[in-house]
Motif scaffolding. Sequence first.
Motif, PDB file in Angstrom:
ATOM      1  N   PHE A 168      -4.926   8.400  -9.410  1.00  0.00           N
ATOM      2  CA  PHE A 168      -5.579   7.719 -10.528  1.00  0.00           C
ATOM      3  C   PHE A 168      -5.263   6.224 -10.582  1.00  0.00           C
ATOM      4  O   PHE A 168      -5.927   5.484 -11.308  1.00  0.00           O
ATOM      5  CB  PHE A 168      -5.240   8.398 -11.849  1.00  0.00           C
ATOM      6  N   ASN A 169      -4.280   5.764  -9.818  1.00  0.00           N
ATOM      7  CA  ASN A 169      -4.007   4.326  -9.746  1.00  0.00           C
ATOM      8  C   ASN A 169      -4.999   3.598  -8.848  1.00  0.00           C
ATOM      9  O   ASN A 169      -5.021   2.375  -8.827  1.00  0.00           O
ATOM     10  CB  ASN A 169      -2.581   4.060  -9.263  1.00  0.00           C
ATOM     11  N   ILE A 170      -5.793   4.334  -8.112  1.00  0.00           N
ATOM     12  CA  ILE A 170      -6.834   3.721  -7.284  1.00  0.00           C
ATOM     13  C   ILE A 170      -8.026   3.456  -8.203  1.00  0.00           C
ATOM     14  O   ILE A 170      -8.741   4.382  -8.601  1.00  0.00           O
ATOM     15  CB  ILE A 170      -7.238   4.634  -6.115  1.00  0.00           C
ATOM     16  N   VAL A 171      -8.202   2.193  -8.570  1.00  0.00           N
ATOM     17  CA  VAL A 171      -9.246   1.802  -9.514  1.00  0.00           C
ATOM     18  C   VAL A 171      -9.929   0.545  -8.985  1.00  0.00           C
ATOM     19  O   VAL A 171      -9.271  -0.381  -8.539  1.00  0.00           O
ATOM     20  CB  VAL A 171      -8.649   1.521 -10.907  1.00  0.00           C
ATOM     21  N   LYS A 172     -11.223   0.532  -9.046  1.00  0.00           N
ATOM     22  CA  LYS A 172     -11.995  -0.650  -8.650  1.00  0.00           C
ATOM     23  C   LYS A 172     -12.658  -1.243  -9.885  1.00  0.00           C
ATOM     24  O   LYS A 172     -13.278  -0.525 -10.677  1.00  0.00           O
ATOM     25  CB  LYS A 172     -13.069  -0.290  -7.610  1.00  0.00           C
ATOM     26  N   LYS A 173     -12.491  -2.552 -10.048  1.00  0.00           N
ATOM     27  CA  LYS A 173     -13.062  -3.272 -11.185  1.00  0.00           C
ATOM     28  C   LYS A 173     -13.661  -4.573 -10.692  1.00  0.00           C
ATOM     29  O   LYS A 173     -13.345  -5.048  -9.616  1.00  0.00           O
ATOM     30  CB  LYS A 173     -11.975  -3.646 -12.198  1.00  0.00           C
ATOM     31  N   ASN A 174     -14.496  -5.131 -11.522  1.00  0.00           N
ATOM     32  CA  ASN A 174     -14.938  -6.498 -11.311  1.00  0.00           C
ATOM     33  C   ASN A 174     -14.822  -7.208 -12.658  1.00  0.00           C
ATOM     34  O   ASN A 174     -14.245  -6.658 -13.595  1.00  0.00           O
ATOM     35  CB  ASN A 174     -16.349  -6.566 -10.714  1.00  0.00           C
ATOM     36  N   ARG A 175     -15.382  -8.361 -12.761  1.00  0.00           N
ATOM     37  CA  ARG A 175     -15.211  -9.119 -14.006  1.00  0.00           C
ATOM     38  C   ARG A 175     -15.922  -8.466 -15.186  1.00  0.00           C
ATOM     39  O   ARG A 175     -15.649  -8.788 -16.337  1.00  0.00           O
ATOM     40  CB  ARG A 175     -15.682 -10.552 -13.822  1.00  0.00           C
ATOM     41  N   HIS A 210     -17.554   2.746  -7.132  1.00  0.00           N
ATOM     42  CA  HIS A 210     -16.647   2.106  -6.174  1.00  0.00           C
ATOM     43  C   HIS A 210     -15.267   2.761  -6.223  1.00  0.00           C
ATOM     44  O   HIS A 210     -14.615   2.923  -5.184  1.00  0.00           O
ATOM     45  CB  HIS A 210     -16.527   0.609  -6.466  1.00  0.00           C
ATOM     46  N   THR A 211     -14.842   3.147  -7.421  1.00  0.00           N
ATOM     47  CA  THR A 211     -13.561   3.843  -7.566  1.00  0.00           C
ATOM     48  C   THR A 211     -13.605   5.183  -6.849  1.00  0.00           C
ATOM     49  O   THR A 211     -12.667   5.538  -6.121  1.00  0.00           O
ATOM     50  CB  THR A 211     -13.231   4.034  -9.056  1.00  0.00           C
ATOM     51  N   ALA A 212     -14.688   5.925  -7.032  1.00  0.00           N
ATOM     52  CA  ALA A 212     -14.827   7.221  -6.365  1.00  0.00           C
ATOM     53  C   ALA A 212     -14.826   7.057  -4.846  1.00  0.00           C
ATOM     54  O   ALA A 212     -14.189   7.844  -4.129  1.00  0.00           O
ATOM     55  CB  ALA A 212     -16.103   7.920  -6.826  1.00  0.00           C
ATOM     56  N   ASP A 213     -15.507   6.039  -4.347  1.00  0.00           N
ATOM     57  CA  ASP A 213     -15.529   5.786  -2.903  1.00  0.00           C
ATOM     58  C   ASP A 213     -14.142   5.436  -2.376  1.00  0.00           C
ATOM     59  O   ASP A 213     -13.736   5.908  -1.303  1.00  0.00           O
ATOM     60  CB  ASP A 213     -16.510   4.663  -2.563  1.00  0.00           C
ATOM     61  N   THR A 239       0.810  -1.210   0.000  1.00  0.00           N
ATOM     62  CA  THR A 239       0.000   0.000   0.000  1.00  0.00           C
ATOM     63  C   THR A 239       0.845   1.262   0.000  1.00  0.00           C
ATOM     64  O   THR A 239       0.305   2.357   0.113  1.00  0.00           O
ATOM     65  CB  THR A 239      -0.924   0.025   1.234  1.00  0.00           C
ATOM     66  N   VAL A 240       2.151   1.119  -0.135  1.00  0.00           N
ATOM     67  CA  VAL A 240       3.013   2.288  -0.147  1.00  0.00           C
ATOM     68  C   VAL A 240       2.749   3.077  -1.417  1.00  0.00           C
ATOM     69  O   VAL A 240       2.782   2.543  -2.510  1.00  0.00           O
ATOM     70  CB  VAL A 240       4.500   1.877  -0.066  1.00  0.00           C
ATOM     71  N   MET A 241       2.465   4.333  -1.255  1.00  0.00           N
ATOM     72  CA  MET A 241       2.210   5.185  -2.398  1.00  0.00           C
ATOM     73  C   MET A 241       3.434   6.061  -2.637  1.00  0.00           C
ATOM     74  O   MET A 241       4.192   6.354  -1.716  1.00  0.00           O
ATOM     75  CB  MET A 241       0.997   6.082  -2.144  1.00  0.00           C
ATOM     76  N   ILE A 247     -12.749  17.512  -5.318  1.00  0.00           N
ATOM     77  CA  ILE A 247     -11.875  16.600  -6.060  1.00  0.00           C
ATOM     78  C   ILE A 247     -12.657  15.375  -6.511  1.00  0.00           C
ATOM     79  O   ILE A 247     -12.589  14.967  -7.676  1.00  0.00           O
ATOM     80  CB  ILE A 247     -10.670  16.180  -5.189  1.00  0.00           C
ATOM     81  N   ILE A 248     -13.417  14.791  -5.598  1.00  0.00           N
ATOM     82  CA  ILE A 248     -14.158  13.569  -5.908  1.00  0.00           C
ATOM     83  C   ILE A 248     -15.250  13.847  -6.932  1.00  0.00           C
ATOM     84  O   ILE A 248     -15.489  13.020  -7.834  1.00  0.00           O
ATOM     85  CB  ILE A 248     -14.732  12.938  -4.628  1.00  0.00           C
ATOM     86  N   SER A 249     -15.923  14.989  -6.837  1.00  0.00           N
ATOM     87  CA  SER A 249     -16.982  15.267  -7.804  1.00  0.00           C
ATOM     88  C   SER A 249     -16.424  15.431  -9.209  1.00  0.00           C
ATOM     89  O   SER A 249     -17.101  15.100 -10.189  1.00  0.00           O
ATOM     90  CB  SER A 249     -17.767  16.517  -7.402  1.00  0.00           C
ATOM     91  N   LYS A 250     -15.199  15.911  -9.321  1.00  0.00           N
ATOM     92  CA  LYS A 250     -14.615  16.113 -10.647  1.00  0.00           C
ATOM     93  C   LYS A 250     -13.840  14.903 -11.151  1.00  0.00           C
ATOM     94  O   LYS A 250     -13.937  14.543 -12.324  1.00  0.00           O
ATOM     95  CB  LYS A 250     -13.704  17.341 -10.620  1.00  0.00           C
ATOM     96  N   TYR A 251     -13.058  14.260 -10.273  1.00  0.00           N
ATOM     97  CA  TYR A 251     -12.159  13.191 -10.718  1.00  0.00           C
ATOM     98  C   TYR A 251     -12.409  11.838 -10.071  1.00  0.00           C
ATOM     99  O   TYR A 251     -11.748  10.869 -10.411  1.00  0.00           O
ATOM    100  CB  TYR A 251     -10.703  13.590 -10.448  1.00  0.00           C
ATOM    101  N   GLY A 252     -13.347  11.745  -9.138  1.00  0.00           N
ATOM    102  CA  GLY A 252     -13.582  10.495  -8.436  1.00  0.00           C
ATOM    103  C   GLY A 252     -13.926   9.315  -9.320  1.00  0.00           C
ATOM    104  O   GLY A 252     -13.274   8.282  -9.283  1.00  0.00           O
TER     105      GLY A 252
END
Length: 100
Positions: free
Chosen positions: A54-61, A68-71, A20-22, A91-96
């Motif tokens: 932007f590397n924080i991304v949530k995906k499923n199959r 989920h990415t915005a959260d 989790t090191v950023m 920030i979240i409303s524009k890029y979340g």
Amino acid sequence: MKKVILSVLLFCVMASCSTTVMAADTCEVVLCMYGKATGNGGGSECHSAERAFFNIVKKNRHGFLPDHTADARKSFLLECDSAAPAAISQIISKYGPVRG
């Protein structure tokens, strides 16, 4: 025997490195992303912070999950105690929910 020792050593080194090191501090990410959201980008100094966000991304199959990415991005930004909630919301409303 050498292979076992080298394997254990490599495992220990990998285990000591946190996944989790950023590259950027959470507050630095908030500062850079707020600048980007308000049109005052931080230039080359903010590349690693923007990349970390932007590397924080949530995906499923089925693919990319914008909500989920915005959260996940919001909860990451909330780790900065000194950040104003209004700035994080902006920030979240524009890029979340945006793909990197």
